[in-house]
Design an enzyme around this catalytic site. Structure first.
Site, PDB file in Angstrom:
ATOM      1  N   ARG A  51    -120.224  24.890 -40.696  1.00 52.05           N
ATOM      2  CA  ARG A  51    -119.765  24.947 -42.081  1.00 52.05           C
ATOM      3  C   ARG A  51    -120.559  26.035 -42.801  1.00 52.05           C
ATOM      4  NH1 ARG A  51    -124.325  24.812 -43.736  1.00 52.05           N
ATOM      5  NH2 ARG A  51    -123.481  24.627 -45.820  1.00 52.05           N
ATOM      6  N   ASP A 240    -118.538  30.185 -51.719  1.00 53.25           N
ATOM      7  CA  ASP A 240    -117.420  30.147 -50.781  1.00 53.25           C
ATOM      8  C   ASP A 240    -116.371  31.180 -51.142  1.00 53.25           C
ATOM      9  OD1 ASP A 240    -118.678  27.401 -50.379  1.00 53.25           O
ATOM     10  OD2 ASP A 240    -117.275  27.667 -48.712  1.00 53.25           O
ATOM     11  N   ASN A 250    -118.198  27.283 -55.300  1.00 48.12           N
ATOM     12  CA  ASN A 250    -119.247  26.861 -54.360  1.00 48.12           C
ATOM     13  C   ASN A 250    -119.247  25.333 -54.313  1.00 48.12           C
ATOM     14  OD1 ASN A 250    -121.423  27.568 -52.558  1.00 48.12           O
ATOM     15  ND2 ASN A 250    -122.824  26.758 -54.085  1.00 48.12           N
TER      16      ASN A 250
END
Ligand code: MRU
Length: 347
Positions: A51, A240, A250
């Site tokens: 991740r 992200d 994020n």
């Protein structure tokens, strides 16, 4: 200490398979998971075995290269059919981290230069290996650019895990902290637990401790209290997805940390490579992943909410540009107004 995390790659290509640090097992066990085909890669991304936006991107790139290696296609047309199916499966794993889409597009584009299926397989794998190297280089460069913003003795708060474990190695936000330390500054880190999946306590606390960087863990709910006491000098987080306007997507909870930092006049930095930028999207177009209710209901195996209660589990939030002091990239540090400084950074 036997080695630092810089030498432990979060994702690596080994003997026609993809080897990942299994992050679901941390901090209790440091073990690896092997993906032997692209379906296993997709599953690993969905289940958070791997991740963090840059790590997801590089893993998906290797996943698509693996699909090409394993395809029985005899010519480019047949290969394209197989690649299209793998591309769809990998694309559908997680919706928010833009690195996923960026990486898959880049691997697909590399295959288009090929004249034969064999050549396409080679070009795709070479491109994925290049992306993996570029990720480490970008993190090191971001570290050098960001380290200047920190002072010796700073206590720095971070949320989620934007470290070595969220990238191929070194990290984005934690990469900046590593670089500051390498330049001789002594920093202490406050890591939030980051409910519900605990990336802060399971991963950030683990990797900083592993590397001998001073770290204290706090519940997410303690951020306001600690900032009000004046203990925090800087906040640094990863992302992200960063829009050209400077809106940052994020891990859920980042927005409330940013609000508190603003209230207490603590500089709030984001570290993100250009592969995390979405140059076209607008805030309302970004899909915020919603994850399983189970992540909220249970802590470990224990149920913490009554059966039947309605659960809402958004995995990301958006921090608006007015709460952000600077965005650290591998090319330099963006300051507000972000759209303008991004234009001059890109030239
Ligand atoms: O759900 P996750 O663990 O993939 O979320 C990760 C984050 O929100 C990170 O802060 C982000 O991807 C930046 S990683 C360098």
């Amino acid at each position: 200490m036997a080695h630092n995390l810089d030498l432990l790659l979060t994702v690596a290509w080994k003997n026609n398979s993809i080897v990942l640090i299994d992050q679901t097992k941390l901090p209790n066990k440091l073990v690896y998971a092997k993906c032997k085909d692209y379906m296993e890669v997709a599953d690993a991304i969905k289940k958070l075995v791997v991740r963090g936006a840059p790590a997801i991107g590089v893993t998906a790139a290797f996943g698509l290269a693996l699909a090409a290696q394993q395809s029985k296609a005899k010519n480019l047309q047949e290969l394209k059919v197989d690649l299209d199916s793998a591309f769809k499966v990998l694309r559908a794993t997680r919706p928010t981290a833009v690195n996923l889409f960026w990486a898959l597009e880049r691997i697909m584009t590399s295959s288009k230069r090929a004249k034969t299926a064999k050549e396409a397989r080679k070009l795709m794998l070479d491109e994925a290996l290049r992306m993996s190297e570029e990720d480490i280089n970008a993190n090191r460069q971001m570290g050098a650019n960001g380290a200047k913003l920190f002072n010796d003795g700073d206590i720095v708060l971070t949320h989620c895990n934007a470290g070595s474990l969220a990238t191929v190695a070194y990290g984005t936000a934690l990469g900046v902290i590593r670089a500051a330390r390498e330049s001789g500054k002594r920093l202490s880190v406050i890591a939030t637990e980051t409910r519900p999946v605990m990336q802060g306590s399971r991963l950030t606390a683990f990797e900083l401790q592993y590397d001998g960087i001073d770290v204290s863990l706090i519940p997410d709910t303690a951020v306001g209290h600690i900032m009000a006491k004046g203990a925090i000098r800087r906040v640094i987080v990863g992302a992200d997805r960063v829009l050209r306007t400077g809106h940052v997507f994020n891990k859920i909870g980042t927005y409330q940390v940013a609000i508190l930092a603003n209230k207490h006049k603590v500089p709030f930095y984001v570290a993100a490579p250009l592969s995390t930028f979405d140059f076209e999207g607008n805030p309302e177009d970004v899909v915020i992943e919603e994850r399983s209710a189970d992540e909220v209901v249970r802590v470990g195996k224990k149920r913490m909410a009554p059966k039947g209660v309605r659960i809402f589990n958004p995995a990301f939030d958006m921090t608006p540009p007015e709460l952000i002091t600077g965005i650290i990239t591998e090319r330099g540090v963006l300051t507000p107004p972000f759209e303008k400084s991004l234009k001059s950074l890109l030239g």
